[in-house]
Design a protein around this motif. Structure first.
Motif, PDB file in Angstrom:
ATOM      1  N   PHE A 188       0.809  -1.227   0.000  1.00 34.36           N
ATOM      2  CA  PHE A 188       0.000   0.000   0.000  1.00 34.36           C
ATOM      3  C   PHE A 188       0.838   1.271   0.000  1.00 34.36           C
ATOM      4  N   ASP A 189       2.174   1.162  -0.104  1.00 37.14           N
ATOM      5  CA  ASP A 189       2.990   2.352   0.143  1.00 37.14           C
ATOM      6  C   ASP A 189       2.893   3.421  -0.949  1.00 37.14           C
ATOM      7  N   HIS A 190       2.227   3.109  -2.069  1.00 35.72           N
ATOM      8  CA  HIS A 190       2.038   4.133  -3.112  1.00 35.72           C
ATOM      9  C   HIS A 190       0.751   4.920  -2.910  1.00 35.72           C
ATOM     10  N   LEU A 191      -0.074   4.510  -1.941  1.00 30.95           N
ATOM     11  CA  LEU A 191      -1.316   5.238  -1.668  1.00 30.95           C
ATOM     12  C   LEU A 191      -1.025   6.475  -0.838  1.00 30.95           C
ATOM     13  N   PRO A 192      -1.887   7.492  -0.899  1.00 33.59           N
ATOM     14  CA  PRO A 192      -1.692   8.669  -0.055  1.00 33.59           C
ATOM     15  C   PRO A 192      -1.640   8.273   1.422  1.00 33.59           C
ATOM     16  N   PRO A 193      -0.811   8.944   2.223  1.00 26.61           N
ATOM     17  CA  PRO A 193      -0.684   8.601   3.647  1.00 26.61           C
ATOM     18  C   PRO A 193      -2.022   8.633   4.360  1.00 26.61           C
ATOM     19  N   GLY A 194      -2.278   7.597   5.153  1.00 23.58           N
ATOM     20  CA  GLY A 194      -3.489   7.534   5.963  1.00 23.58           C
ATOM     21  C   GLY A 194      -4.676   6.897   5.294  1.00 23.58           C
ATOM     22  N   VAL A 195      -4.591   6.661   3.978  1.00 26.64           N
ATOM     23  CA  VAL A 195      -5.716   6.018   3.293  1.00 26.64           C
ATOM     24  C   VAL A 195      -5.885   4.582   3.783  1.00 26.64           C
ATOM     25  N   VAL A 196      -4.772   3.880   3.992  1.00 25.90           N
ATOM     26  CA  VAL A 196      -4.798   2.551   4.601  1.00 25.90           C
ATOM     27  C   VAL A 196      -3.889   2.570   5.817  1.00 25.90           C
ATOM     28  N   ASN A 197      -4.396   2.049   6.930  1.00 24.08           N
ATOM     29  CA  ASN A 197      -3.645   1.937   8.172  1.00 24.08           C
ATOM     30  C   ASN A 197      -3.772   0.507   8.679  1.00 24.08           C
ATOM     31  N   ILE A 198      -2.734   0.000   9.333  1.00 26.59           N
ATOM     32  CA  ILE A 198      -2.748  -1.372   9.851  1.00 26.59           C
ATOM     33  C   ILE A 198      -2.260  -1.346  11.291  1.00 26.59           C
ATOM     34  N   VAL A 199      -3.089  -1.841  12.197  1.00 29.40           N
ATOM     35  CA  VAL A 199      -2.723  -1.934  13.607  1.00 29.40           C
ATOM     36  C   VAL A 199      -2.923  -3.372  14.073  1.00 29.40           C
ATOM     37  N   SER A 200      -1.903  -3.949  14.680  1.00 28.20           N
ATOM     38  CA  SER A 200      -1.974  -5.331  15.146  1.00 28.20           C
ATOM     39  C   SER A 200      -2.151  -5.361  16.657  1.00 28.20           C
ATOM     40  N   GLY A 201      -3.017  -6.224  17.127  1.00 28.56           N
ATOM     41  CA  GLY A 201      -3.272  -6.315  18.557  1.00 28.56           C
ATOM     42  C   GLY A 201      -4.465  -7.194  18.830  1.00 28.56           C
ATOM     43  N   TYR A 202      -5.005  -7.096  20.011  1.00 35.03           N
ATOM     44  CA  TYR A 202      -6.096  -7.969  20.434  1.00 35.03           C
ATOM     45  C   TYR A 202      -7.458  -7.294  20.265  1.00 35.03           C
ATOM     46  N   GLY A 203      -8.463  -8.126  20.063  1.00 39.21           N
ATOM     47  CA  GLY A 203      -9.798  -7.616  19.855  1.00 39.21           C
ATOM     48  C   GLY A 203     -10.346  -6.855  21.041  1.00 39.21           C
ATOM     49  N   ALA A 204     -10.015  -7.325  22.246  1.00 41.86           N
ATOM     50  CA  ALA A 204     -10.569  -6.712  23.450  1.00 41.86           C
ATOM     51  C   ALA A 204     -10.061  -5.298  23.679  1.00 41.86           C
ATOM     52  N   THR A 205      -8.950  -4.933  23.050  1.00 43.45           N
ATOM     53  CA  THR A 205      -8.384  -3.596  23.239  1.00 43.45           C
ATOM     54  C   THR A 205      -8.505  -2.780  21.949  1.00 43.45           C
ATOM     55  N   VAL A 206      -7.611  -3.060  20.996  1.00 45.27           N
ATOM     56  CA  VAL A 206      -7.599  -2.249  19.771  1.00 45.27           C
ATOM     57  C   VAL A 206      -8.862  -2.476  18.943  1.00 45.27           C
ATOM     58  N   GLY A 207      -9.332  -3.726  18.868  1.00 46.69           N
ATOM     59  CA  GLY A 207     -10.562  -3.990  18.111  1.00 46.69           C
ATOM     60  C   GLY A 207     -11.754  -3.265  18.700  1.00 46.69           C
ATOM     61  N   ARG A 208     -11.872  -3.314  20.017  1.00 45.83           N
ATOM     62  CA  ARG A 208     -13.003  -2.651  20.674  1.00 45.83           C
ATOM     63  C   ARG A 208     -12.953  -1.142  20.451  1.00 45.83           C
ATOM     64  N   GLU A 209     -11.757  -0.556  20.512  1.00 49.06           N
ATOM     65  CA  GLU A 209     -11.647   0.886  20.294  1.00 49.06           C
ATOM     66  C   GLU A 209     -12.093   1.267  18.892  1.00 49.06           C
TER      67      GLU A 209
END
Length: 492
Positions: A188-209
């Protein structure tokens, strides 16, 4: 060096600096670590996606098409690298993961072109000086919460149409298989910044947010019914749009006129692909009583020829389950059925020759009924429970006797049976003599507990657009205060 996350066009670690470990399900060895995102990381991604949306929504159809086609080109160029990592963290045979890359690239190409078509319409106005428009607009920020069994493909089914529609996206991969998605950030690095974001973590924390935030506008999720129901509950507090595909308990009907040379390997494929870890895996087989014995005997012989092993081995037919708790669930379903009178004709155990890894032998059972858990709860493993039926009405009733309705299969050469089957079976996808094929141009999704959303096809693009009605009086004439209700001022 662990892959960082993607937030606002930058590759970054978690604000906490913490990581979690990802293990190879075939060897139980450490593959790598992934950033342990926190709620603050999710909020950073949400802010970046909202900032990017202000310009991305106005990109032309040509601009978006070129950028999405470039995603597809990059996927094809890096197929071997991505497929190898998918095999290490997810366990699928390498050939299946190469297929997954091809299917994912095709999805981006499909939506690159589909979004070029005009959306919305002009409708008849109520007066000569008025123009009435129906517009289709992006929601804003879409949170794509992706499962572990097909992490790149099911991410593509969400991200490609979401971007094509003009939304920006935050991807949260499963904690079981985050590494390939984090590597995919480079695609995705040719897309404008912020159009795609990826965050790895657990559902109970980052997913819930991602679900509860006032600054995300749609949640697209594939996974279990229990998790999907909780996402729907949390999203409902803000009346937020959800797009849910929640698994299935797919039935396979084999009619008396079926060609067993075709039906036997077809049923095995539908049930055992990716060790049965497919949302549309066949988990219940109903065979006409007149052919039940020869069908079962031939299926048992066929299943016994399949080889278990690590997905990196070209000779492997069936890889491991994703983890120990998933294998235990399969064992619980098989053991409960055995204790209640079912016969295990093949498999039913951990393979003794594979001491490490989360393997389970492909298992064929008879003597089951709908009181057994293996016939009404999602198993998500390499099992083929078989019941005999007497007539086609009974087969349809058995197929519908389930809370899920994702997909269903039929083998027959009788067009009357085909018509009755697709008219009466409650399932979002009906395959006839051709199990588990996909088509980017056709909608995919379920009924009942499987969810009511649709991915792929025109419906898959429409899912990421909301509708607006514009009343435009271009005359600029002064109107009396009671207009348009008439001289009495009363609305009709």
């Amino acid at each position: 060096m662990p892959q960082p996350m993607l937030i606002g066009g930058e590759r970054v670690p978690s604000v906490t600096g913490e990581y979690f470990e990802v293990y190879d399900p075939a060897t139980e060895e450490l593959v790598d670590r992934a950033p342990m995102a926190s709620e603050d990381d999710a909020r950073r991604a949400i802010a970046a996606a909202n900032a990017a949306f202000r310009s991305w929504r106005h990109a032309t159809a040509h601009e978006r098409a070129e950028l999405l086609h470039e995603v597809a080109r990059k996927i094809r160029a890096r197929t071997d690298e991505l497929a190898a990592l998918l095999t290490r963290e997810g366990g699928k045979p390498l050939v299946e993961n190469r297929d997954e890359m091809g299917w994912s690239a095709a999805c981006f190409d499909y939506y690159a072109e589909l979004q070029r078509n005009a959306r919305g319409r002009v409708i008849p106005s109520v007066e000569p000086s008025q123009l009435a428009l129906v517009l289709k607009e992006p929601y804003g920020v879409v949170a794509a919460i992706v499962p572990w069994n097909y992490p790149i493909l099911l991410m593509s089914w969400k991200v490609a149409p979401a971007l094509a529609a003009g939304n920006t996206v935050i991807i949260k991969p499963s904690e079981m298989t985050p590494l390939s998605t984090l590597l995919f950030a480079e695609i995705f690095d040719h897309l404008p910044p912020g159009v795609v974001n990826i965050v790895s973590g657990y559902g109970a924390t980052v997913g819930r947010e991602l679900v509860v935030s006032r600054d995300t506008h749609m949640i697209a999720f594939t996974g279990s019914f229990a998790t999907g129901r909780e996402i729907a509950r949390l999203a409902a507090e803000r009346v937020k749009r959800t797009h849910l595909e929640l698994g299935g308990k797919d039935a396979f009907i084999v009619a008396e006129d079926a060609d067993l040379d075709v039906a036997v390997p077809g049923v095995a494929w539908a049930a055992l692909l990716n060790a049965g870890q497919v949302c549309t895996s066949t988990e219940r087989v109903y065979v006409h009583a007149s052919i039940a014995q020869p069908f079962t005997e031939r299926l048992v012989d066929y299943v016994k020829t399949l080889r278990l092993g690590p997905g990196s081995d070209p000779a492997t037919d069936i890889g491991p389950l994703i983890g120990e708790r998933y294998r235990r669930k399969v064992e619980e379903h098989v053991d409960e059925a055995r204790q209640r009178g079912a016969r295990i004709l093949a498999g039913g155990r951990r393979p003794p020759q594979l001491a490490r890894g989360f393997f389970y032998e492909p298992t064929v059972l008879t003597g089951v009924d709908h009181s057994h858990r293996i016939m009404h709860e999602e198993t998500f493993g390499p099992t083929i429970p078989i019941m005999a039926y007497r007539d086609f009405d009974e087969a349809i009733a058995l197929a519908n006797d389930c809370d899920y309705g994702l997909g269903a299969n039929l083998y027959t050469s009788d067009p009357k049976k085909v018509k009755q089957y697709y008219e009466e079976v409650k399932a979002g996808t009906c395959w006839v003599n051709d199990p588990l094929t996909d088509n980017d141009a056709g909608p995919f999704g379920g009924m009942k507990f499987s969810g009511g959303s649709r991915e792929l096809g025109e419906e898959g693009l429409e899912a990421f657009l909301e509708t607006k009605h514009v009343h435009w009086d271009f005359s600029q004439e002064r109107k009396p205060w009671w207009y348009p209700y008439g001289r009495t001022g009363a609305a009709e």
